[in-house]
Design a protein around this motif. Structure first.
Motif, short mmCIF file in Angstrom:
data_model
loop_
_atom_site.label_atom_id
_atom_site.label_comp_id
_atom_site.label_asym_id
_atom_site.label_seq_id
_atom_site.Cartn_x
_atom_site.Cartn_y
_atom_site.Cartn_z
N SER A 125 44.06 44.21 42.80
CA SER A 125 44.23 43.40 41.59
C SER A 125 45.71 43.33 41.21
CB SER A 125 43.41 43.99 40.45
OG SER A 125 43.84 45.31 40.18
N PHE B 285 47.63 40.02 40.81
CA PHE B 285 48.24 39.65 39.54
C PHE B 285 49.73 39.96 39.51
CE2 PHE B 285 43.76 40.01 38.35
CZ PHE B 285 43.58 38.80 37.71
N VAL C 4 51.78 48.55 38.00
CA VAL C 4 50.45 49.12 38.22
C VAL C 4 50.31 49.56 39.67
CG1 VAL C 4 48.00 48.60 38.28
CG2 VAL C 4 49.39 47.90 36.35
N GLU D 274 38.18 40.34 49.50
CA GLU D 274 37.21 39.25 49.73
C GLU D 274 37.46 38.60 51.07
OE1 GLU D 274 37.24 36.69 46.35
OE2 GLU D 274 35.99 38.06 45.17
N PHE E 174 46.27 33.06 38.04
CA PHE E 174 45.60 34.09 37.26
C PHE E 174 44.18 33.70 36.93
CE2 PHE E 174 48.62 37.37 35.27
CZ PHE E 174 49.44 37.37 36.37
N ASN F 91 42.14 34.51 39.83
CA ASN F 91 41.97 35.96 39.98
C ASN F 91 40.99 36.51 38.95
OD1 ASN F 91 43.65 36.15 42.14
ND2 ASN F 91 45.49 36.60 40.94
N PHE F 92 41.03 35.98 37.71
CA PHE F 92 40.05 36.43 36.70
C PHE F 92 38.65 36.19 37.21
CE2 PHE F 92 43.49 35.46 33.31
CZ PHE F 92 43.95 36.77 33.37
N ARG G 201 37.68 36.22 40.10
CA ARG G 201 37.37 37.18 41.17
C ARG G 201 36.96 38.55 40.60
NH1 ARG G 201 42.63 35.80 44.88
NH2 ARG G 201 41.61 34.45 46.38
N PHE G 202 37.54 38.95 39.45
CA PHE G 202 37.29 40.30 38.95
C PHE G 202 36.27 40.33 37.83
CE2 PHE G 202 41.36 40.84 41.09
CZ PHE G 202 41.13 42.02 41.78
N LYS H 42 57.40 37.47 32.83
CA LYS H 42 56.26 37.63 33.73
C LYS H 42 55.00 37.40 32.93
CE LYS H 42 58.08 40.80 37.17
NZ LYS H 42 58.05 42.19 37.63
N ARG I 116 51.56 38.25 31.61
CA ARG I 116 50.69 39.41 31.44
C ARG I 116 49.54 39.01 30.57
NH1 ARG I 116 52.53 40.97 35.35
NH2 ARG I 116 54.03 42.64 35.66
N PHE I 117 48.54 39.88 30.43
CA PHE I 117 47.40 39.43 29.64
C PHE I 117 46.82 40.56 28.81
CE2 PHE I 117 46.21 40.19 34.00
CZ PHE I 117 45.13 41.06 33.92
N GLN J 25 39.46 47.10 37.74
CA GLN J 25 40.71 46.65 38.36
C GLN J 25 41.44 45.68 37.44
OE1 GLN J 25 42.08 47.32 41.29
NE2 GLN J 25 40.51 47.83 42.81
N LEU J 26 40.64 44.89 36.76
CA LEU J 26 41.21 43.91 35.86
C LEU J 26 41.68 44.59 34.58
CD1 LEU J 26 41.69 40.85 35.56
CD2 LEU J 26 39.46 40.68 34.45
N LYS K 30 42.61 47.61 34.13
CA LYS K 30 43.78 48.50 34.20
C LYS K 30 45.08 47.70 34.16
CE LYS K 30 44.35 48.87 39.21
NZ LYS K 30 44.17 49.70 40.38
N LEU K 31 44.98 46.38 34.44
CA LEU K 31 46.19 45.56 34.41
C LEU K 31 46.46 45.01 33.00
CD1 LEU K 31 45.62 43.52 37.70
CD2 LEU K 31 47.18 45.44 37.37
#
Lengths: 519, 186
Positions: A62, A66, A71, A137, B43, B46-47, B49-50, B152, B154-155, B172-173, B175-176
Motif C-alpha cells: 500500500s 500510495f 510508511v 494483485e 489514489f 488504490n482505494f 483496491r484496499f 504530496k 495524503r489522506f 494497509q490503507l 496505516k497510511l
C-alpha cells in the motif's frame, strides 16, 4: 606413504593403518557434516529471508501504491528485530530506490537502483543478499532487497570446527589406544615368531618353539613353523645319530684296517725275511754249484793233458817195444790204451755236461725231422756194424737251441741203439704226441733190454748206471745232460720200461707256432 | 567547395536550434512529475483496491462516479484503464445526488462543497465509498479526505461512516492515513 614405512615393525604399521583409517573416516565425515551444516544453514537463512521479504513486501504494497516512503521505511524498520539482517531496501516498479533500512552499526547503503526483478539469492562480501519482487494483485509493483549477515554461519562453523577438532583428537586417541590393544593381539605373535625364527637362524637351536596364541592365520603360521622346527630337529638328531654311527663304523673299520695292515706288514716282513734267507741259500747253493762245476770242469780239462800223455806214450811204447813185447805185455798195453780212451770219453762227456749249463742258449726254430735223420746218419756211420730198423714219424718244428737239442737227440737215439745191441733185430721208433699243456711230447722207443722201473728215479742222475759198463759201455752222464737241456728249455723228461721189453724215453718240447699235427 | 558548403548548412544555427528545442520539450514531458489530479486518480484506484464492499444485491459493473465539476480530465480514465481486480467497471460523471448514490466509489468535487451535507446524507448507510479533496471532508462525515502535505497527496480517514455502510477498510490503507473522526470535530 612415507619412505621407510615398509621397514617399520608390523605393530607400528598396524597402528598407523588404524590411525590413518579412523582419521580419514573422521575427517571426511566431519567435512561432509560441515558442508551439510553450511548448506542447511544457508538454505534455512534464505527461506527465512524470503518469508521476511514476502511479509515486508506485502506490508509495503500500500505504501508503494500510495507512494508513502515514510510508511515503507517504518515497515522496513520492523526488520530491526532480526539481528542478522544488516539492511533492506524497497524499489518501486521502475527500479528506483523507494525506501531503505540499515541495521544499527551495519552501515548498509542501498544501491540507488535495482535492475533485477526475479527472486534471487547470492553471497556478497561475507553476507547473503536476497532479492524478491513485491507483487500486488498479480502485478509486480516493486522489488525488495535484503542483506543478511553470515556471521552466525561462520560462528557456527568455527564452533563446529572446534568441537570437531576436540572430538577428533579424542577419537583419534581412543582409536590409537584401541588399535594398540588390537595390534598387540596381531603383532605380538608375529613378533614372537620373528624372534623365534631369528634365534633359530642365529643359534641353530631347533628346540625353540613359538607360542600359539590364536586360531587365525598367524596362529596357523606359528603352528606350521613349530611343525617345521620339530621336523628339522628330528632330522638333525637323526643326522647326528647316523653321523655318530658312521663315525663309529669308520673308526672300527679304520682300526680293523690298521690291524690288517699291521698283519700284512708283518707277513711281508716275514716273507721278505724268508725270501732273503732263500736268496741267501740260493746264492750259496748257486755259488757252491758253480764252484763244483768250475772245479769239475777244470779238473776234467786238466785231466786231459796227462791222459793224452798216457795214451800217446802207450802208443809210442807199443811201436817202440813191438819186437820185444810178448803177448801178455801187448794185452796190458791194449788195456791201458782202452782205459785211457774210456777216460778221455768220460772227460769229454763231463765237459759237455758242464757246458750245457754254462753256455748261452740261442733259441730259434728247429725242424726236428732233418735233425733226427742227421743224428741217425752219424750213429750209423760211427758204429755201423749192426742192423737197426729206424722208424721215424712226421716230426714238428720246435723252439729251442739247435746244438743242445742235437745233443738231446744224439743221447736218446744213441742209448736206444746201444741198449738194443743184444737183440737179433732191433727196432727204434721216434715220434710225437700232443701234450695237455700245449707242448709236444717227443718219444724214442726201443725194443732193447729195458730197465727196472724201481730205479727209474736214478736214471737221470750223473754217473748213475743201471747196467754194468762191461755190459753196455757208457759214462752215465748222457741222460743227466738230456735232463739238464730239456729243463733249460722249460720241459721235462721221463722214461717208461720193463726189463727185457724195451724202454721209452719222453721229453716235452715247445712247438713253433701251431701245435704238432696229430700222428 | 560544395562539400564545405554542405557542412556549413548541416551545423548552422538555423538547422539545430529547432531540433534542440524539440528535444528539450520531449525530455521535459517525459520527466514531468505527475500532476496533482493524476496522483489523486491513482489514489482513487488504490482505494478501490484496499476496500472491501459487501456482496452486491444485483449484478452490475463497479461504478465510479464524479459528482460535480470533474477536475481529473482524462487522468481518471487513464488510471482505471488497467481495471479493478478484473471486474467490469464504469465511470460516471454525475450532477444529481440520486445518481451519485448508485455508485460504489464516489468522488465529491470541490464544486459541491456547499451542498456536502445533503450529498453525505443521501449516501449515508449505503455501500458507497466517499472520497473528496474538500478540506476537512473526513471530519465532516465523509470517509476519505484528500489533502496536500509537503506537496504530496495524503489522506484522512474516518472509519466510522465506512463501518456504518458495511465497507471494510484494509489495515494497509488505514496505516497510511491520518485517522480522524467527525464526532471529534463537533
Amino acid at each position: 606413504m612415507r619412505p621407510g614405512f615398509r621397514d617399520r615393525p608390523i605393530g607400528a604399521k598396524l597402528m598407523w593403518i588404524a590411525a590413518l583409517a579412523s582419521g580419514t573416516a573422521l575427517v571426511s565425515s566431519g567435512l561432509v557434516l560441515a558442508l551439510h551444516e553450511a548448506h542447511d544453514f544457508r538454505q534455512s537463512l534464505v527461506r527465512r529471508l524470503r518469508i521476511h521479504a514476502e511479509i515486508i513486501g506485502f506490508n509495503s504494497a500500500s505504501a508503494l501504491l500510495f507512494r508513502d516512503e515514510a510508511v515503507a521505511a517504518s515497515t522496513l524498520g520492523a526488520l530491526r528485530a532480526s539481528s542478522d539482517i544488516l539492511g533492506a531496501a524497497v524499489y518501486d516498479e521502475s527500479g528506483r530506490l523507494f525506501a531503505a533500512f540499515s541495521a544499527p552499526g551495519a552501515g548498509f547503503t542501498a544501491p540507488p537502483s535495482l535492475a533485477e526483478t526475479a527472486p534471487a539469492d547470492r553471497e556478497e562480501a561475507g553476507s547473503l543478499v536476497l532479492v524478491n519482487p513485491i507483487v500486488f494483485e498479480g502485478r509486480r509493483i516493486g522489488t525488495i532487497l535484503l542483506r543478511a549477515s553470515l556471521r552466525e554461519l561462520n560462528d557456527r562453523l568455527r564452533g563446529f570446527a572446534g568441537i570437531f577438532a576436540a572430538v577428533s583428537a579424542l577419537a583419534f586417541a581412543v582409536a590409537l589406544l584401541i588399535s594398540r590393544g588390537f595390534q598387540q593381539a596381531v603383532s605380538r605373535p608375529v613378533q614372537a615368531l620373528a624372534a623365534a625364527a631369528r634365534r633359530v637362524s642365529e643359534e641353530r637351536d631347533y628346540s625353540v618353539r613359538a607360542t600359539v596364541e590364536s586360531r587365525d592365520e598367524v596362529g596357523q603360521l606359528v603352528e606350521a613353523f613349530n611343525d617345521m622346527l620339530a621336523q628339522i630337529q628330528r632330522r638333525d638328531e637323526q643326522l647326528a645319530e647316523s653321523m655318530e654311527g658312521l663315525e663309529r663304523r669308520v673308526e672300527e673299520r679304520t682300526r680293523e684296517l690298521a690291524r690288517e695292515l699291521e698283519e700284512r706288514r708283518r707277513a711281508e716282513e716275514e716273507i721278505t725275511r724268508l725270501v732273503g734267507q732263500n736268496e741267501l741259500r740260493l746264492a750259496e747253493l748257486t755259488s757252491l754249484n758253480q764252484e763244483i762245476e768250475s772245479f769239475s770242469y777244470s779238473v776234467s780239462h786238466d785231466l786231459r793233458a796227462p791222459l793224452r800223455h798216457i795214451a800217446g806214450f802207450v802208443e809210442l811204447l807199443r811201436k817202440h817195444a813191438e819186437p820185444v813185447l810178448d803177448d801178455k805185455a801187448r794185452r796190458y798195453l791194449t788195456v791201458i790204451s782202452g782205459g785211457a780212451q774210456r777216460m778221455g770219453r768220460l772227460i769229454d762227456d763231463l765237459l759237455a755236461f758242464s757246458r750245457t749249463s754254462r753256455t748261452e742258449m740261442v733259441e730259434g726254430r728247429v725242424e726236428l725231422a732233418p735233425l733226427v735223420q742227421d743224428v741217425i746218419a752219424e750213429i750209423t756211420r760211427e758204429a755201423g756194424d749192426r742192423e737197426v730198423e729206424w722208424k721215424v714219424e712226421a716230426l714238428p718244428t720246435v723252439i729251442g737251441d739247435r746244438a743242445m737239442l742235437r745233443i738231446v737227440l744224439m743221447n736218446l737215439l744213441a742209448n736206444a741203439y746201444k741198449y738194443t745191441g743184444k737183440s737179433a733185430s732191433a727196432h727204434v721208433e721216434v715220434g710225437v704226441r700232443p701234450s695237455e699243456d700245449g707242448r709236444v711230447i717227443l718219444f724214442v722207443r726201443d725194443d732193447g733190454v729195458g730197465f727196472d722201473m724201481r730205479f727209474a728215479d736214478k736214471l737221470f742222475g750223473v754217473f748213475q748206471r743201471l747196467h754194468k759198463s762191461d755190459e753196455f759201455e757208457g759214462t752215465g752222464i748222457g741222460l743227466a745232460t738230456v735232463q739238464r737241456i730239456v729243463r733249460r728249455h722249460g720241459g721235462r723228461v721221463w722214461a717208461d720200461s720193463k726189463p727185457g721189453e724195451g724202454a721209452t724215453f719222453y721229453a716235452t718240447l715247445r712247438p713253433a707256432g701251431e701245435p704238432a699235427p696229430r700222428p | 567547395m560544395t562539400r564545405a558548403g554542405a557542412r556549413g548548412t548541416l551545423f548552422s544555427p538555423a538547422v539545430y536550434t529547432p531540433v534542440f528545442a524539440a528535444l528539450v520539450l520531449v525530455s521535459a514531458a517525459l520527466n514531468q512529475a505527475p500532476t496533482e489530479y493524476e496522483v489523486k486518480a491513482a489514489f482513487l484506484l488504490n482505494f478501490a483496491r484496499f476496500v472491501e464492499w459487501p456482496a452486491p444485491s444485483a449484478p452490475g459493473p463497479f461504478v465510479v462516479a464524479v459528482l460535480g465539476e470533474d477536475p481529473f480530465g482524462p487522468a481518471l480514465e487513464r488510471a482505471f484503464a488497467g481495471g479493478i481486480g478484473g471486474r467490469p467497471w464504469e465511470l460516471r460523471r454525475v450532477q444529481k445526488v440520486e445518481e451519485a448514490a448508485r455508485s460504489q466509489l464516489l468522488f465529491v468535487s470541490r464544486s459541491e462543497e456547499r451542498r456536502l451535507g445533503a450529498v453525505l446524507a443521501a449516501v449515508r448507510g449505503a455501500p458507497v465509498l466517499t472520497v473528496s479533496d474538500i478540506p476537512g471532508f473526513a471530519e465532516k462525515g465523509g470517509m476519505i479526505g484528500l489533502r496536500l502535505e509537503d506537496r504530496k497527496v495524503r489522506f484522512d480517514i474516518d472509519p466510522a461512516p465506512a463501518a456504518e455502510s458495511g465497507l471494510r477498510l484494509s489495515s494497509q490503507l488505514l496505516k497510511l492515513a491520518r485517522i480522524v473522526s467527525a464526532k471529534d470535530a463537533r
